[in-house]
Enzyme design. Structure first.
Site, short mmCIF file in Angstrom:
data_model
loop_
_atom_site.label_atom_id
_atom_site.label_comp_id
_atom_site.label_asym_id
_atom_site.label_seq_id
_atom_site.Cartn_x
_atom_site.Cartn_y
_atom_site.Cartn_z
N LYS A 34 -14.49 -0.45 0.00
CA LYS A 34 -15.44 0.53 -0.27
C LYS A 34 -16.63 0.24 0.24
CE LYS A 34 -16.35 0.14 -4.66
NZ LYS A 34 -17.94 -0.16 -5.08
N ARG A 45 -20.30 3.10 -13.04
CA ARG A 45 -19.02 2.52 -13.44
C ARG A 45 -18.36 2.93 -14.76
NH1 ARG A 45 -18.35 -2.01 -10.26
NH2 ARG A 45 -20.41 -3.10 -9.30
N ARG A 91 -8.40 -13.37 1.81
CA ARG A 91 -9.86 -13.47 2.18
C ARG A 91 -10.10 -14.79 2.34
NH1 ARG A 91 -13.65 -9.24 -0.64
NH2 ARG A 91 -13.66 -10.47 -2.53
N ARG A 149 -11.55 -18.44 -0.63
CA ARG A 149 -12.55 -18.00 -1.45
C ARG A 149 -12.26 -18.85 -2.91
NH1 ARG A 149 -16.14 -12.90 -1.38
NH2 ARG A 149 -15.82 -13.11 -3.41
N ARG A 192 -9.22 -9.61 -12.25
CA ARG A 192 -10.32 -8.77 -11.78
C ARG A 192 -10.11 -7.37 -11.50
NH1 ARG A 192 -12.37 -11.72 -6.89
NH2 ARG A 192 -13.16 -10.06 -6.03
#
Ligand SMILES: [Zn+2]
Length: 226
Positions: free
Chosen positions: A15, A90, A127, A159, A170
């Protein structure tokens, strides 16, 4: 007609990158909530001081404060001819306030970058970040990661917050929060879903076409109302 665009999409859907790109292409500001919070703190305004105090106490910025900051930012001259909002709203409460803020301006266009959960988990779990300087590794279009940091040549590591369990958690939080928001916007004639599980170039092209079709929709509705 101004392009007043909201970008929705799960963490890892790309995004931020797409928001940046379309804002640049259309010559309008990309407004991310992280950036405007930092700007407000740096500017030392009354709102900024409240944000700073909240963050120093380790608390989340309240809806009310966030809305006040967005209202401020969207009133600035550079956002009058359009903007790309990234990270706001949100919640449905924030979305209702945003409708209020937008009264008298061109309608919002809402683009949702849709990526299946399995793809998101794979992307996020892959990632990599530089162990020396912290730069994110850029994976090429085929999904291959570089061997070492493109900035300093340091070793790439996963990460810390990106292991699979954390990633799933998440995503679940995101889906729980965002489902009502998607339901809120989905029935609008200017809502567009874009397939985010493609190469960044394809996603950008689809997003651009989706935005143009929504702009056309607004123009024809406004024309009919006259
Ligand atoms: Zn590095």
């Amino acid at each position: 007609v101004s392009l007043n665009l909201i970008m929705l999409g799960a963490p890892g859907a790309g995004k931020g990158t797409q928001a940046e790109r379309i804002a640049r292409e259309r010559g309008i500001p990309k407004i991310s909530t992280g950036d405007i919070l930092r700007e407000a703190v740096a500017a030392g305004t009354e709102l900024g001081r409240r944000v700073k105090a909240t963050m120093e106490q380790g608390q989340l910025v309240s809806d009310e404060l966030m809305i006040a900051i967005v209202r401020d930012r969207l009133a600035r001259e550079d956002a009058r001819r359009g903007f790309v909002l990234d990270g706001f709203p949100r919640t449905v409460a924030q979305a209702l306030s945003l409708d209020e803020i937008m009264r008298g301006r061109d309608p919002l266009i809402v683009a949702d970058l849709a990526v299946a959960e399995a793809d998101l988990v794979r992307r996020l779990a892959n990632r990599l970040v530089c162990g020396s300087c912290g730069t994110n590794a850029v994976v090429d279009a085929a999904g291959n990661a570089p061997k070492s940091c493109q900035q300093c040549g340091g070793p790439l590591v996963q990460r810390k917050d990106d292991n699979e369990a954390v990633v799933r958690e998440r995503l679940q939080v995101y889906q729980r929060q965002t489902k009502p928001l998607l339901d809120f916007y989905r029935s609008r004639p200017t809502f567009r879903e874009v397939d985010g599980a493609q190469s960044p170039e394809r996603v950008a092209a689809d997003l651009s076409a989706a935005v143009d079709s929504a702009l056309k929709q607004i123009t024809s509705t406004q024309g009919a109302g006259r």
